[in-house]
Scaffold this active site. Structure first.
Site, PDB file in Angstrom:
ATOM      1  N   ASP A 274     -10.609  -7.589   0.850  1.00  0.00           N
ATOM      2  CA  ASP A 274      -9.753  -6.467   0.491  1.00  0.00           C
ATOM      3  C   ASP A 274      -9.360  -6.428  -0.983  1.00  0.00           C
ATOM      4  O   ASP A 274      -9.273  -5.355  -1.578  1.00  0.00           O
ATOM      5  CB  ASP A 274      -8.447  -6.504   1.305  1.00  0.00           C
ATOM      6  CG  ASP A 274      -8.659  -6.130   2.752  1.00  0.00           C
ATOM      7  OD1 ASP A 274      -9.705  -5.532   3.054  1.00  0.00           O
ATOM      8  OD2 ASP A 274      -7.784  -6.440   3.580  1.00  0.00           O
ATOM      9  N   TRP A 312      -6.463  -2.930  -2.195  1.00  0.00           N
ATOM     10  CA  TRP A 312      -5.076  -3.073  -1.776  1.00  0.00           C
ATOM     11  C   TRP A 312      -4.898  -3.143  -0.256  1.00  0.00           C
ATOM     12  O   TRP A 312      -3.783  -3.104   0.227  1.00  0.00           O
ATOM     13  CB  TRP A 312      -4.262  -1.891  -2.317  1.00  0.00           C
ATOM     14  CG  TRP A 312      -4.389  -1.725  -3.794  1.00  0.00           C
ATOM     15  CD1 TRP A 312      -3.623  -2.316  -4.765  1.00  0.00           C
ATOM     16  CD2 TRP A 312      -5.363  -0.931  -4.498  1.00  0.00           C
ATOM     17  NE1 TRP A 312      -4.043  -1.935  -6.007  1.00  0.00           N
ATOM     18  CE2 TRP A 312      -5.109  -1.087  -5.883  1.00  0.00           C
ATOM     19  CE3 TRP A 312      -6.411  -0.095  -4.099  1.00  0.00           C
ATOM     20  CZ2 TRP A 312      -5.866  -0.444  -6.855  1.00  0.00           C
ATOM     21  CZ3 TRP A 312      -7.173   0.545  -5.073  1.00  0.00           C
ATOM     22  CH2 TRP A 312      -6.899   0.367  -6.423  1.00  0.00           C
ATOM     23  N   ASP A 313      -5.978  -3.215   0.520  1.00  0.00           N
ATOM     24  CA  ASP A 313      -5.894  -3.198   1.990  1.00  0.00           C
ATOM     25  C   ASP A 313      -5.333  -1.866   2.477  1.00  0.00           C
ATOM     26  O   ASP A 313      -4.539  -1.811   3.407  1.00  0.00           O
ATOM     27  CB  ASP A 313      -5.034  -4.368   2.496  1.00  0.00           C
ATOM     28  CG  ASP A 313      -5.191  -4.603   3.987  1.00  0.00           C
ATOM     29  OD1 ASP A 313      -6.086  -4.011   4.606  1.00  0.00           O
ATOM     30  OD2 ASP A 313      -4.387  -5.377   4.551  1.00  0.00           O
ATOM     31  N   TYR A 314      -5.766  -0.786   1.856  1.00  0.00           N
ATOM     32  CA  TYR A 314      -5.312   0.546   2.222  1.00  0.00           C
ATOM     33  C   TYR A 314      -6.283   1.205   3.208  1.00  0.00           C
ATOM     34  O   TYR A 314      -6.854   2.263   2.952  1.00  0.00           O
ATOM     35  CB  TYR A 314      -5.145   1.411   0.977  1.00  0.00           C
ATOM     36  CG  TYR A 314      -3.876   1.163   0.181  1.00  0.00           C
ATOM     37  CD1 TYR A 314      -2.715   0.667   0.781  1.00  0.00           C
ATOM     38  CD2 TYR A 314      -3.828   1.439  -1.178  1.00  0.00           C
ATOM     39  CE1 TYR A 314      -1.552   0.451   0.051  1.00  0.00           C
ATOM     40  CE2 TYR A 314      -2.659   1.234  -1.920  1.00  0.00           C
ATOM     41  CZ  TYR A 314      -1.531   0.734  -1.299  1.00  0.00           C
ATOM     42  OH  TYR A 314      -0.379   0.529  -2.031  1.00  0.00           O
ATOM     43  N   LYS A 340      -1.774   4.722   4.471  1.00  0.00           N
ATOM     44  CA  LYS A 340      -0.804   3.676   4.141  1.00  0.00           C
ATOM     45  C   LYS A 340      -0.099   3.958   2.816  1.00  0.00           C
ATOM     46  O   LYS A 340       0.988   3.438   2.566  1.00  0.00           O
ATOM     47  CB  LYS A 340      -1.508   2.314   4.061  1.00  0.00           C
ATOM     48  CG  LYS A 340      -1.959   1.733   5.391  1.00  0.00           C
ATOM     49  CD  LYS A 340      -2.529   0.339   5.147  1.00  0.00           C
ATOM     50  CE  LYS A 340      -2.969  -0.340   6.422  1.00  0.00           C
ATOM     51  NZ  LYS A 340      -3.461  -1.710   6.166  1.00  0.00           N
TER      52      LYS A 340
END
Length: 634
Positions: A274, A312-314, A340
């Site tokens: 990520d 950003w792990d979005y 998110k």
């Protein structure tokens, strides 16, 4: 004797109104019920009608501590169906809560799993035989078909009633490849995505989405969100051979379908890992997107990417919601995409084109060697972002002056240049963090009022990249154990990763409340109609204003023709009802455990309306655990 066809049709229509046949009630996930027996005038009289315990509280195993009861039951043919975090499928009488049957797939809970949860089951009726099946996809990656009347496995499906989903996905970690959401059903096909442990490395499992025959379990087609064919136009957005090496970009949330148009709407996540993308340079299209596939073939019809080259792990964590919106006097079939980030994109359902303008804006640049962050990102002009997206040292918040000063120093020491500030060695403030904005909780939609209802999180995260040699020393010395956040290996890259929620010495968040909110958006104009704090954090209950601060929340809402929005989701133990037009709280009831699940509502054979919520807590969130299914009625 003459059959009164109009009376039969009216009876069937009423039955359908009273059912809840899919996770989001309809295949497009609107979470809207036309029932109005319970309404704004009488909701104050709502009481517990029955309570059922699944027995999950007595289950033993290494993985149990991380369990989360996130299921939303479905109701079809006069029976309520749900499953536990361990995929035990249960059929209940909807009037009494009496168990009709249960099926245990016997998950090995001594094995470690990235997630220990299931958001529910799916249903399909065979038009040839009239028989119904219940399908469950498991945390150990099996797809199982059960006879809806008996709970017995359907022996003609797959091998003795089940299909092994670990085939052809480049399996790397057995407990890190799972399914946590119910399969989507369109015609005679089941559509299945996957959940996988993030940030382990570059070469992880492939996030393939697959379609299986509802009768036989035979694979009909598969689609890889990381494009494999050289002539795929998205392939050029993956530099070099990164599309071959990279994994994930998987669809772990709820998939929507439009049977009339023969389309499947897939929400995809970030490629692996990520937080460092130097091994997958480019925009990485099909990842972090909603992708419309042709249901008959699995071919891409259109796609819309909400984040380029995600660092950003979005993930697109919310179910794409199929709605009809009014624009310039016309009814337009649309897809609402919640993110998110707190962005809400409203897209034309047939073309994927935005119905409100979207512009590419410059965003902060990376300072990490080998990384190439996207210079721009998509921002919708309307609706405006429904969560804050920047946190500076002047914004620091604390329960005490000392708390605030500590938070100010933490923020000052890190990169915090607003949304899409890339991860860094000194630490980056990611706001909103990976919990959202909008997470898998998703949205609900009132078609009469044109209001989209969604709950959001407003919590910042500190993300820090760690050079590989330094990370290895931390592990060898045991120093890493003194940190309170999460480390990730990110094998195959020069950097490991550390992240934690941004909190002061007291444990309270460093950003100002509310930390959780419930918001109504008018889809005709893009304007926010109302917004209220959602829930409370029990650990902060001694502070006088804590009721105004909202709570971290997981679990969606349901909106009804009675003018009500029902939602639990918060870290406390309450189910609440809000006025859909104003956001005013009209009722709440305490549950025996926290409810990180979305409620549903139905009408039984006697014409009585119920509201049902699964209350079992969330191990990772640290809320009150249990194994309860609670039904409310007047």
């Amino acid at each position: 004797m003459l059959l009164n066809l109009s009376a039969v049709a009216a009876s069937d229509s009423k039955k359908r109104d009273g059912d809840w046949p899919a996770y989001g009630r309809d295949p497009g996930g609107s979470r809207y019920s036309p029932l109005s027996q319970i309404n704004r005038d009488n909701v104050k009289n709502l009481k517990v009608a029955w309570t059922y315990r699944t027995g999950a509280g007595n289950v033993k195993g290494w993985s149990v501590k991380n369990a989360a009861f996130e299921a939303t039951p479905i109701l079809v043919d006069g029976t309520l169906y749900l499953d536990t975090p361990f995929n035990r499928v249960i059929a209940l009488d909807p009037s009494s809560g009496r168990e009709k049957w249960s099926y245990d797939p016997k998950i090995d809970l001594m094995h470690g799993y990235s997630e220990v949860t299931s958001r529910g089951v799916s249903s399909w009726a065979d038009q040839r035989t009239g028989k119904r099946r219940i399908y469950v996809a498991t945390i150990d990656a099996r797809l199982i078909a059960l006879d809806a009347a008996t709970g017995e496995p359907c022996k003609d499906f797959g091998q003795d009633g089940q299909v092994d989903l670990t085939r052809d996905v480049r399996l790397v970690g057995r407990g890190d490849y799972q399914v946590t959401s119910p399969p989507a059903v369109i015609g005679d096909l089941l559509i299945v995505g996957s959940s996988m442990g993030d940030n382990r490395g570059v070469e992880l499992e492939r996030g393939v989405v697959r379609a299986y025959d509802t009768r036989t379990g035979k694979l009909a087609w598969s689609w890889d969100p990381i494009p494999q064919q050289a002539d795929d136009p998205a392939r050029k957005t993956w530099q070099g051979e990164s599309a071959t090496r990279t994994g994930a970009a998987n669809a772990w949330s709820i998939i929507s379908v439009d049977a009339e148009r023969g389309l499947v709407f897939v929400p995809t996540g970030s490629p692996s890992p990520d937080f460092y993308g130097g091994e997958r340079k480019g925009n990485n299209e099909y990842a972090n997107s909603v992708v419309a596939l042709r249901a008959s073939t699995g071919k891409v019809v259109w796609h819309f990417q909400v984040v380029h080259h995600d660092l950003w792990d979005y993930d697109v964590a919310s179910q794409p919601m199929l709605v009809t919106v009014k624009r310039n006097g016309r009814d337009i079939p649309a897809v609402a995409v919640g993110t998110k980030i707190g962005h809400l994109f409203i897209l034309d359902r047939t073309t994927g084109k935005p119905l409100f303008p979207v512009e590419e804006r410059p965003v902060p640049r990376t300072n990490i060697p080998g990384e190439e962050a996207s210079p721009t990102q998509p921002f919708p002009k309307l609706p405006l972002a429904i969560v804050p997206q920047k946190l500076t040292e002047e914004d620091a918040w604390g329960l005490t002056p000392a708390d605030r000063d500590a938070c100010r120093q933490i923020i000052k020491s890190a990169r915090s240049e607003g949304l899409f500030t890339p991860p860094s060695l000194e630490g980056t403030i990611v706001f909103p963090g990976n919990a959202g904005g909008m997470n898998w909780s998703g949205m609900s939609y009132d078609p009469k009022r044109g209001l989209l209802i969604t709950n959001t999180n407003r919590i910042a995260t500190m993300v820090k990249l760690i050079p590989r040699e330094e990370y290895n020393k931390l592990r060898a010395s045991g120093e890493g154990s003194r940190f309170k956040g999460e480390f990730a290996r990110q094998t195959g890259t020069p950097f490991a990763m550390y992240r934690e929620h941004l909190r002061g010495p007291s444990g309270a968040p460093c950003n100002a409340p509310p930390w959780g909110a419930l918001t109504a958006v008018d889809l005709a104009t893009g304007a926010v109609r109302w917004e209220v704090p959602l829930g409370t954090i029990p650990q902060l209950g001694m502070f006088p204003k804590s009721s105004e601060w909202g709570s971290i929340n997981l679990g969606g809402s349901v909106v009804t023709a009675g003018g009500l929005v029902f939602i639990a989701a918060a870290m406390d133990t309450f189910l609440r009802a809000f006025d859909v037009e104003t956001g005013k709280e009209l009722w709440k009831a305490e549950l025996p455990a926290s409810a990180q699940a979305a409620p549903m509502t139905y009408q039984d054979a006697n014409g009585k309306q119920y509201v049902v919520i699964c209350a079992g807590g969330h191990g990772k969130l640290g809320t009150k655990m249990g194994d309860y299914v609670v039904a409310f009625a007047l």
